[in-house]
Structures are given as structure tokens and as C-alpha cells.
Design a protein around this motif. Structure first.
Motif, mmCIF file in Angstrom:
data_model
loop_
_atom_site.group_PDB
_atom_site.id
_atom_site.type_symbol
_atom_site.label_atom_id
_atom_site.label_comp_id
_atom_site.label_asym_id
_atom_site.label_seq_id
_atom_site.Cartn_x
_atom_site.Cartn_y
_atom_site.Cartn_z
ATOM 1 N N LYS A 166 0.845 -1.198 0.000
ATOM 2 C CA LYS A 166 0.000 0.000 0.000
ATOM 3 C C LYS A 166 0.876 1.242 0.000
ATOM 4 N N VAL A 167 1.067 1.814 -1.173
ATOM 5 C CA VAL A 167 1.855 3.035 -1.283
ATOM 6 C C VAL A 167 1.196 4.154 -0.498
ATOM 7 N N MET A 168 -0.120 4.274 -0.653
ATOM 8 C CA MET A 168 -0.884 5.281 0.087
ATOM 9 C C MET A 168 -2.223 4.681 0.456
ATOM 10 N N ASN A 169 -2.597 4.798 1.703
ATOM 11 C CA ASN A 169 -3.861 4.271 2.189
ATOM 12 C C ASN A 169 -4.746 5.437 2.609
ATOM 13 N N ASP A 170 -5.681 5.817 1.746
ATOM 14 C CA ASP A 170 -6.543 6.962 2.014
ATOM 15 C C ASP A 170 -7.442 6.743 3.233
ATOM 16 N N LYS A 171 -7.700 5.480 3.577
ATOM 17 C CA LYS A 171 -8.564 5.192 4.721
ATOM 18 C C LYS A 171 -7.938 5.696 6.024
ATOM 19 N N VAL A 172 -6.615 5.696 6.075
ATOM 20 C CA VAL A 172 -5.931 6.089 7.307
ATOM 21 C C VAL A 172 -6.260 7.528 7.679
ATOM 22 N N ILE A 173 -6.080 8.446 6.746
ATOM 23 C CA ILE A 173 -6.304 9.857 7.057
ATOM 24 C C ILE A 173 -7.776 10.128 7.350
ATOM 25 N N GLY A 174 -8.667 9.354 6.747
ATOM 26 C CA GLY A 174 -10.094 9.538 6.992
ATOM 27 C C GLY A 174 -10.509 9.139 8.390
ATOM 28 N N GLU A 175 -9.749 8.241 9.022
ATOM 29 C CA GLU A 175 -10.097 7.752 10.354
ATOM 30 C C GLU A 175 -9.098 8.204 11.417
ATOM 31 N N TRP A 176 -8.216 9.127 11.077
ATOM 32 C CA TRP A 176 -7.138 9.549 11.972
ATOM 33 C C TRP A 176 -7.670 10.316 13.178
ATOM 34 N N ASP A 177 -7.126 10.016 14.345
ATOM 35 C CA ASP A 177 -7.432 10.760 15.565
ATOM 36 C C ASP A 177 -6.406 11.887 15.679
ATOM 37 N N TRP A 178 -6.855 13.130 15.460
ATOM 38 C CA TRP A 178 -5.951 14.265 15.395
ATOM 39 C C TRP A 178 -5.630 14.862 16.761
ATOM 40 N N HIS A 179 -6.242 14.400 17.818
ATOM 41 C CA HIS A 179 -5.970 14.931 19.140
ATOM 42 C C HIS A 179 -4.521 14.641 19.542
ATOM 43 N N HIS A 180 -3.926 15.614 20.222
ATOM 44 C CA HIS A 180 -2.539 15.437 20.664
ATOM 45 C C HIS A 180 -2.352 16.035 22.041
ATOM 46 N N ALA A 181 -1.735 15.250 22.916
ATOM 47 C CA ALA A 181 -1.495 15.702 24.280
ATOM 48 C C ALA A 181 -0.433 16.796 24.312
ATOM 49 N N VAL A 182 -0.709 17.846 25.049
ATOM 50 C CA VAL A 182 0.239 18.938 25.205
ATOM 51 C C VAL A 182 1.303 18.522 26.214
ATOM 52 N N PRO A 183 2.608 18.667 25.878
ATOM 53 C CA PRO A 183 3.650 18.281 26.835
ATOM 54 C C PRO A 183 3.473 18.980 28.183
ATOM 55 N N GLY A 184 3.520 18.182 29.247
ATOM 56 C CA GLY A 184 3.391 18.743 30.587
ATOM 57 C C GLY A 184 1.973 19.027 31.011
ATOM 58 N N SER A 185 0.991 18.626 30.176
ATOM 59 C CA SER A 185 -0.420 18.893 30.482
ATOM 60 C C SER A 185 -1.214 17.606 30.327
ATOM 61 N N GLY A 186 -2.316 17.523 31.022
ATOM 62 C CA GLY A 186 -3.148 16.335 30.943
ATOM 63 C C GLY A 186 -4.250 16.427 29.913
ATOM 64 N N TRP A 187 -4.305 17.513 29.145
ATOM 65 C CA TRP A 187 -5.381 17.658 28.174
ATOM 66 C C TRP A 187 -4.843 17.633 26.756
ATOM 67 N N LYS A 188 -5.750 17.396 25.802
ATOM 68 C CA LYS A 188 -5.368 17.242 24.408
ATOM 69 C C LYS A 188 -5.961 18.345 23.545
#
Length: 511
Positions: free
Chosen positions: A392-414
Motif C-alpha cells: 500500500k503506497v498510500m492508504n486513504d482510509k488512514v487519514i479519513g479515520e485519523w485521531d488528530w488529538h494530541h497531548a500537550v507536553p506537561g499537560s493532561g489535556w489534548k
């Protein structure tokens, strides 16, 4: 826009199904075995003939219960004849997407072999030439090209699910485990270690280097190629993206000879002038919104015409805010062409000259078939790796189901969209020997170079750490290596970066 920062080619299949690995039973499929296929080669880089061992293989990822949940595919190149591997650097490389395999870095400019493509133009269909890469990074470091879960041959197994890996933080954890297992399996824990990511791969690297640091693994260096470090740039209601895209518009108008008057041949000097305008007069005008006086609006529109080559009335109708997709269509409208998003040097014909956005991206469609075909051939005929699974050179399904939340360093929230320049800044503070090289193409509309500069200039570093981050720029686009001259310059900069980073690590901080 930036959410799909890797190329989007058609899917491709493994080169030689006749030699596929034997079918597994359902029981065996839950207990996958790691696999390695070893071949050998050599390539001349500079004045050195580098002999190497190529290993195409898989590493099993496990959950907290030590049960297998995924298998990650990689191709590693290690220099032969090295007596002390603790002195030999190792670099982990990957592309982005999310949902892209690593073939672009692998076959574009950093592996020992590459596909030969026409620079800034379409390349004829197969047969493609796969040639020795005399600008490979293999002279500086051993290389491990990694495919993220859901791309290449990497996939979930057993009780693993896509959700466990398809997200900003989930992805970082999977790459961390892969790296640690690779270091253990090949006894490379004490080697100097580098990360090199392209596009979303830079998002991964910035978060990954901080995560590894907290796991007790200090990296020596990070190379960011064509970066996206703050997805908040995409949020509506902010004018910052228009300011940060403007220098790229200027670079592309300059390249295509669309700037009015005589802009000269010194592109960096011109861009410095535009950057000052973007963060000064232009930013001040946009910040006023609907309260902007007409006279000031008209003056700024004239400057934008001077710096983009777009018609004055068009700029006014756009309320001084030019979207990248509209710029790609409007710049070459008289020629009935639109320019590429990943590399604006590429221009292609649209069905008509009245639409507001391009029909397709020539910097994608003109290069993707060459990479896809060449790598599938290379897998079977040179690396001797065969599989029943499609690569799979590129899997379009991945970006469609991606969880974009990211934890902030030193913090408990995303955050709902990742901001990872903060992670990189934290890693630099925790590891004062870490060095960062930011590489960008002037003609990249997917991850504009000025946005990268802006993000890296806002990591809140003390003066003694700011010198640990360096910037390089090239006459190319997102995939810097598509321009042979830019690739040669990139290779020279990488040589210097690796050499200087290792010299500092050996002798102590030379501040």
C-alpha cells in the motif's frame, strides 16, 4: 490542504506474486513471525564506494500483555565493514500522510537507489530507470525506512485494531516501540541515533523525539523535511496562514516569470523583503478585518499584486486573502495551466480556464506512477522480498479515520489538532545536545517554508539553544529531491549536519 501532506498515488501490488510467502492458517495469523530477507549492494557516494547489507523485514509490535497486535515493515541499509557500530550513526526515516508509505524518501533521494524522473515535468510511463543514488545519506548513517501501520506491508494482527495506531499519539507510540525493538534486535542501542521525517513525518518526529526522551532515549539529531508542526494554522477565523503562505506565492510567481517589473535573480533577498511585509504591513491590514480603511486596503492590494503577480482586481475581490488552491489556478490562467501543490514548478493543463481551483495536481500525477512502479519492481527484483499482500503506497482510509488529538507536553489535556513545535522545544530543553535541521523547498504549497520558520521561531528557546536549530532552503518543492541540483545541495547540508552534530556530541557542547 495540509491534512494530506504526502502524495496520493494509486494503490499498487507486489511485483512477483509467483514467489509469495505461503498462506498462513487462521491460528498462525494471530501469531505472526518476524521475517528478514537479506541482500547486498554497493553505491558510490562522493569518493567512496559504500558496500552495504540491505534487510527487508518485519518487526512485531506487542500490547501491554505482550500479545502481538501489529507487524511493521522496514527496509534497512547498513554499511559493511564497520568495526565499531557504537560509532556508526543510524537514522530512522519515514514519510507522512497520514497514510503514506516511506517509498518517497526511500526511492527519491536518500536510499542507495532511486527512480530517475524528469525534473519539474512529466515522465513517460514504464520502463522507468532505477539508478544508483550518488547523493544517498548512506555515507553518513545506516538507514532504516519504516512504513506506518496501514501502509506498505505494515498491518494489524491478532487482537490489534486500526484504532490502536491511527492517531497522532497512537502513531508515536508505535514508532517508539518499533525503534526500541529494532535497537534491541540489531544491537544498536549505543549508536548515535537520528530521526528524519518528511511532511506529516515531521509532525511525527517532533512528537516522537520528545516521547523517546521521556522513555530514556536521547536522540542525537532530527531532520525535518517539508514540515507541518502546527495544524491550528488550518483553523477558520485566523489570518495567519495567508501571511505565512505569501512568500511561497512570491517564489512561485518569480519562478514562472509572473512578477511585474524587474524582481531580479536573487530569490532569497526578495523573499526576505516579502516576509517582512507579510508579518508587518500585511498582518496589520488583515488584523483590522472589516474595519480596514479603503485607502490602506488598496495600498496593500498593490503590494500583493507586486509580490504575487495576480491581477489587482482579483486580489481585491478576494479581500486580500488568497487561498493556495485559488493561487494554483490563477497564476497560470492565461496559459490555461495550473500549478502543483506539492511542487509549484510543475504545471499541467486543466479542462478549462474558468474554474477557481485546479482539476488535478501535476506535481502528484507526474511523479507518483514512477515511484509506485519502480518500488514494486525494486522490492521483488533487487530486495528479493515477496508477499501475497499488496504493498500500500498510500492508504486513504488512514487519514479519513485519523485521531488528530494530541497531548500537550506537561499537560493532561489534548488539543483537537496537533501542535508539536512545543514537543520539539521540550526535547531540546531536556537534551541540550540535540540538534535540529529544518529543510524546506521554496516552491512547496503543501507545507510552506515560512510557516515552518514561524513555528520553529516560537518554541520559546533560550539563546544558548536557538543555535541548535538550523534552516536550509532549496530550489525545489515538497519532495526536495525531485530537483537533482537541490538533492545535491541537500546531501551536502546533511553531510555537514551529521558531521557537526557528532563532533559536538564527542567533544562537548561548543557554545
Amino acid at each position: 490542504m495540509l491534512l494530506a501532506a504526502a502524495l496520493l498515488p494509486m494503490g499498487a501490488y507486489a511485483a512477483d506474486a509467483a514467489h509469495a510467502e505461503p498462506a498462513k492458517t487462521a491460528a498462525a495469523a494471530t501469531l505472526p513471525q518476524q521475517r528478514e530477507v537479506v541482500t547486498h549492494g554497493s553505491v558510490r557516494i562522493g569518493n567512496e564506494d559504500v558496500r552495504y547489507t540491505a534487510t527487508a523485514g518485519t518487526i512485531i509490535l506487542r500490547d501491554d500483555k505482550n500479545e502481538p497486535v501489529a507487524t511493521m515493515f522496514y527496509v534497512a541499509y547498513t554499511k559493511d565493514g564497520v568495526r565499531n557500530e557504537a560509532r556508526r550513526p543510524i537514522t530512522f526515516l519515514y514519510n507522512g500522510g497520514p497514510g503514506s508509505s516511506s517509498i518517497w524518501l526511500h526511492m527519491g533521494g536518500l536510499g542507495p537507489m532511486k527512480v530517475a524522473l524528469n525534473n519539474a515535468g512529466a515522465t513517460p510511463p514504464a520502463p522507468y530507470a532505477i539508478v544508483p543514488n550518488h547523493d544517498s545519506l548512506l555515507n553518513d548513517s545506516d538507514l532504516v525506512f519504516i512504513d506506518a501501520i496501514g501502509t506498505g506491508y505494515s498491518h494489524v494482527v491478532g487482537k490489534g485494531t486500526d484504532k490502536m495506531f491511527w492517531g497522532v499519539d497512537q502513531d508515536v507510540k508505535s514508532f517508539s516501540q518499533f525503534i526500541q525493538r529494532y535497537l534491541t534486535q540489531f544491537n544498536r542501542w549505543n549508536s548515535p541515533k537520528f530521526l528524519l521525517g518528511e511532511s506529516y513525518g515531521t509532525t511525527r518526529s517532533a512528537a516522537l523525539v520528545e516521547y523517546l526522551q521521556d522513555q530514556g532515549i536521547s536522540m542525537n539529531g532530527v531532520v525535518l523535511q517539508s514540515s507541518i508542526l502546527n495544524y491550528g494554522l488550518l483553523m477558520p477565523g485566523s489570518d495567519t496562514k495567508y501571511e505565512l503562505y505569501l512568500p511561497t506565492y512570491t517564489a512561485l510567481a518569480w519562478y514562472h516569470h509572473k512578477l511585474p517589473g524587474n524582481p531580479g535573480t536573487d530569490l532569497p533577498a526578495l523573499l526576505a523583503k516579502v516576509q517582512q511585509f507579510a508579518l508587518g504591513e500585511y498582518a496589520h491590514a488583515l488584523a483590522q478585518g472589516e474595519n480596514l480603511p479603503v485607502a490602506e486596503r488598496d495600498a496593500v492590494a498593490v503590494k500583493l499584486h507586486e509580490y504575487t503577480g495576480l491581477p489587482l482586481e482579483y486580489i481585491k475581490r478576494a479581500n486580500l486573502r488568497i487561498e493556495a488552491s485559488n493561487f494554483r489556478k490563477e497564476l497560470m490562467l492565461p496559459e490555461r495551466e495550473s500549478i502543483g501543490r506539492y511542487d509549484g514548478r510543475y504545471a499541467g493543463l486543466d479542462i478549462n480556464a474558468i474554474g477557481s481551483t485546479p482539476d488535478f495536481d501535476p506535481s502528484d500525477q507526474f511523479v507518483s506512477p514512477g515511484f509506485t512502479t519502480a518500488f514494486n519492481w525494486y522490492l521483488g527484483n533487487v530486495l528479493k522480498y515477496h508477499s501475497e499482500r499488496p504493498y500500500k503506497v498510500m492508504n486513504d482510509k488512514v487519514i479519513g479515520e485519523w485521531d488528530w488529538h494530541h497531548a500537550v507536553p506537561g499537560s493532561g489535556w489534548k488539543l483537537p489538532l496537533p501542535y508539536v513545535a512545543g514537543d520539539l522545544g521540550a526535547a531540546l530543553r531536556k537534551n541540550p545536545y540535540l540538534r535540529v535541521m529544518s529543510a524546506n523547498g521554496y516552491f512547496d504549497l503543501a507545507t510552506p517554508f515560512f510557516a515552518t520558520e514561524y513555528d520553529l521561531d516560537h518554541m520559546m528557546l533560550e539563546p544558548q539553544l536557538r543555535s541548535h536549530v538550523e534552516f536550509t532552503f532549496y530550489d525545489s518543492g515538497h519532495m526536495i529531491y525531485l530537483n537533482p541540483q537541490a538533492l545535491a545541495a541537500y546531501h551536502a547540508d546533511l553531510n555537514r549536519f551529521y558531521s557537526s552534530t557528532l563532533a559536538v556530541d564527542a567533544a562537548g557542547d561548543k557554545q
